[in-house]
Structure formats: C-alpha cells, structure tokens
Design a protein around this motif. Structure first.
Motif, mmCIF file in Angstrom:
data_model
loop_
_atom_site.group_PDB
_atom_site.id
_atom_site.type_symbol
_atom_site.label_atom_id
_atom_site.label_comp_id
_atom_site.label_asym_id
_atom_site.label_seq_id
_atom_site.Cartn_x
_atom_site.Cartn_y
_atom_site.Cartn_z
ATOM 1 N N ILE A 39 24.228 17.995 -34.233
ATOM 2 C CA ILE A 39 23.760 17.894 -35.623
ATOM 3 C C ILE A 39 23.696 19.280 -36.255
ATOM 4 N N LEU A 40 23.172 20.250 -35.511
ATOM 5 C CA LEU A 40 23.079 21.612 -36.048
ATOM 6 C C LEU A 40 24.466 22.227 -36.263
ATOM 7 N N GLU A 41 25.414 21.881 -35.407
ATOM 8 C CA GLU A 41 26.758 22.455 -35.532
ATOM 9 C C GLU A 41 27.633 21.700 -36.534
ATOM 10 N N TYR A 42 27.590 20.366 -36.510
ATOM 11 C CA TYR A 42 28.519 19.565 -37.322
ATOM 12 C C TYR A 42 27.864 18.846 -38.493
ATOM 13 N N GLY A 43 26.542 18.728 -38.493
ATOM 14 C CA GLY A 43 25.846 18.022 -39.563
ATOM 15 C C GLY A 43 25.468 16.611 -39.156
ATOM 16 N N LEU A 44 24.810 15.919 -40.059
ATOM 17 C CA LEU A 44 24.365 14.546 -39.813
ATOM 18 C C LEU A 44 25.530 13.577 -40.018
ATOM 19 N N TRP A 45 25.578 12.542 -39.187
ATOM 20 C CA TRP A 45 26.598 11.516 -39.323
ATOM 21 C C TRP A 45 26.242 10.580 -40.467
ATOM 22 N N MET A 46 27.263 10.105 -41.140
ATOM 23 C CA MET A 46 27.081 9.033 -42.112
ATOM 24 C C MET A 46 27.569 7.764 -41.429
ATOM 25 N N THR A 47 26.809 6.697 -41.551
ATOM 26 C CA THR A 47 27.181 5.431 -40.923
ATOM 27 C C THR A 47 27.382 4.379 -41.998
ATOM 28 N N GLU A 48 28.118 3.344 -41.635
ATOM 29 C CA GLU A 48 28.261 2.207 -42.537
ATOM 30 C C GLU A 48 28.215 0.928 -41.717
ATOM 31 N N ASP A 49 27.682 -0.120 -42.324
ATOM 32 C CA ASP A 49 27.577 -1.409 -41.646
ATOM 33 C C ASP A 49 28.951 -2.072 -41.582
ATOM 34 N N ASN A 50 29.091 -3.014 -40.675
ATOM 35 C CA ASN A 50 30.324 -3.803 -40.600
ATOM 36 C C ASN A 50 30.338 -4.921 -41.623
ATOM 37 N N VAL A 51 29.158 -5.314 -42.052
ATOM 38 C CA VAL A 51 29.035 -6.366 -43.067
ATOM 39 C C VAL A 51 28.214 -5.813 -44.225
ATOM 40 N N LYS A 63 25.945 -9.204 -52.579
ATOM 41 C CA LYS A 63 26.470 -8.421 -51.462
ATOM 42 C C LYS A 63 26.861 -7.052 -51.990
ATOM 43 N N LYS A 64 26.229 -6.035 -51.428
ATOM 44 C CA LYS A 64 26.525 -4.670 -51.857
ATOM 45 C C LYS A 64 27.780 -4.175 -51.151
ATOM 46 N N PRO A 65 28.544 -3.297 -51.791
ATOM 47 C CA PRO A 65 29.718 -2.744 -51.120
ATOM 48 C C PRO A 65 29.306 -1.965 -49.870
ATOM 49 N N ILE A 66 30.188 -1.950 -48.888
ATOM 50 C CA ILE A 66 29.935 -1.165 -47.680
ATOM 51 C C ILE A 66 30.170 0.301 -48.021
ATOM 52 N N VAL A 67 29.132 1.104 -47.855
ATOM 53 C CA VAL A 67 29.185 2.516 -48.226
ATOM 54 C C VAL A 67 28.617 3.346 -47.077
ATOM 55 N N ALA A 68 29.319 4.406 -46.712
ATOM 56 C CA ALA A 68 28.804 5.312 -45.687
ATOM 57 C C ALA A 68 27.558 6.003 -46.226
ATOM 58 N N ARG A 69 26.549 6.143 -45.374
ATOM 59 C CA ARG A 69 25.284 6.712 -45.825
ATOM 60 C C ARG A 69 24.548 7.369 -44.667
ATOM 61 N N THR A 70 23.640 8.269 -45.031
ATOM 62 C CA THR A 70 22.684 8.849 -44.105
ATOM 63 C C THR A 70 21.308 8.562 -44.687
ATOM 64 N N CYS A 71 20.426 8.013 -43.863
ATOM 65 C CA CYS A 71 19.125 7.559 -44.349
ATOM 66 C C CYS A 71 18.004 8.480 -43.871
ATOM 67 N N PHE A 72 16.981 8.586 -44.700
ATOM 68 C CA PHE A 72 15.811 9.417 -44.428
ATOM 69 C C PHE A 72 14.577 8.615 -44.803
#
Length: 168
Positions: A39-51, A63-72
């Motif tokens: 994480i410190l070297e490459y950053g936080l991953w963004m994930t997206e759901d399959n549905v 139904k919301k579009p599938i969007v890559a995101r990082t949550c806090f």
C-alpha cells in the motif's frame, strides 16, 4: 458565523483491509506487513463488485453501475471493532483532504422504500453507465431491512471512485 471549539467529525478517515489474510499468527503478521508495504509503495487498491449495487427506493429497485472504488469510514476508533471484522483488521488512516484531492465524497444514504427527493431525478442515473453518471456511486441504502436498523448508515462511508473523466 458559528464556530465550534472542537471538530464534530474526525479529520482522519480509515480504509479497512486484510479481510482475506489467512494463516498462522506469524504468517498473518508477515502478510499484513507485506500488505502495508505494498500500500505504501503502490497505493490503495480500487475494487469493484461483480454485480451492481442495488437500492430499493420509491418501490423500485435501482441498479447502480459497477464502478471501481476505494472505501473509507469516519467511525470513531472505539466503534470500529465490528467494522474491522467485516472489512479487515488492517486500518489505513488518511486525512480528509486525501479524499478531497481525489474527488472523494461521503455517501448519501437513502431510506429503504421511502419517498426520496433525489428519486426519480437520479433514477435515470441507474439505467446507464457513462462517466457523467458515476454520481450514483455516492448513493447507498441506509439500512438492510427497515429504517430502524441503520446498518449501512452507521458505516459513515466515504468513497473515491474511478472514472475516465476523473483520471484525465
């Protein structure tokens, strides 16, 4: 202008990760340290759901579009044990401006099956997937079953999303 002597919200938001880390105690520690280094070297991953995420608003499912995101979350650390159990015990804290600089935003929570001023105006957002429609990524159900459980609202979630327009 009203000025408070102390902040109402923390200036630190936490990204929880490491839910899938398995192994002995020593193996877990080594894997968590590797995850932290990555994480410190490459950053936080963004994930997206399959549905697509769904919302039940005004007696309709959106139904919301599938969007890559990082949550806090901006949960108080004293309240975060259950949240960490669900999303991972490794918490990465960032200043709120980290999200602002990346067009991150808090979620807007809507009650299940309740009339809502944002719907139908945003309902067409749920039917398309284009960069201009990614605003729907910041809407979320308030609760799982009834307006009384507040399961999702209590997460106090913020998101950074990915879209081509943001990347540019």
């Amino acid at each position: 202008k009203y000025k408070s002597a102390r902040a109402i919200h923390s200036d630190i938001l936490i990204h929880w990760t490491g839910k899938k880390v398995r192994g002995s105690k020593k193996e877990k520690v080594d894997r968590y340290l590797k995850l932290l280094r990555d994480i410190l070297e490459y950053g936080l991953w963004m994930t997206e759901d399959n549905v697509p995420e769904e919302m039940f608003i005004n007696r309709q499912i959106f139904k919301k579009p599938i969007v890559a995101r990082t949550c806090f979350t901006e949960l108080r650390l004293s309240e975060s044990q259950e949240h960490a159990r669900l999303y991972g015990p490794l918490g990465i804290g960032v200043k709120r401006y980290f999200l602002f600089d990346r067009l991150g935003s808090p979620m807007f929570y809507a009650q299940n099956n309740a009339r809502n001023l944002f719907f139908p105006p945003f309902s067409n957002v749920y039917m398309k997937k284009t960069d201009k429609d990614h605003i729907s990524s910041f809407f979320k159900q308030m609760c799982i079953i009834t307006p009384k459980d507040y399961a999702y609202y209590n997460e106090s979630e913020w998101r950074i999303i990915y879209s081509e327009s943001i990347r540019k």
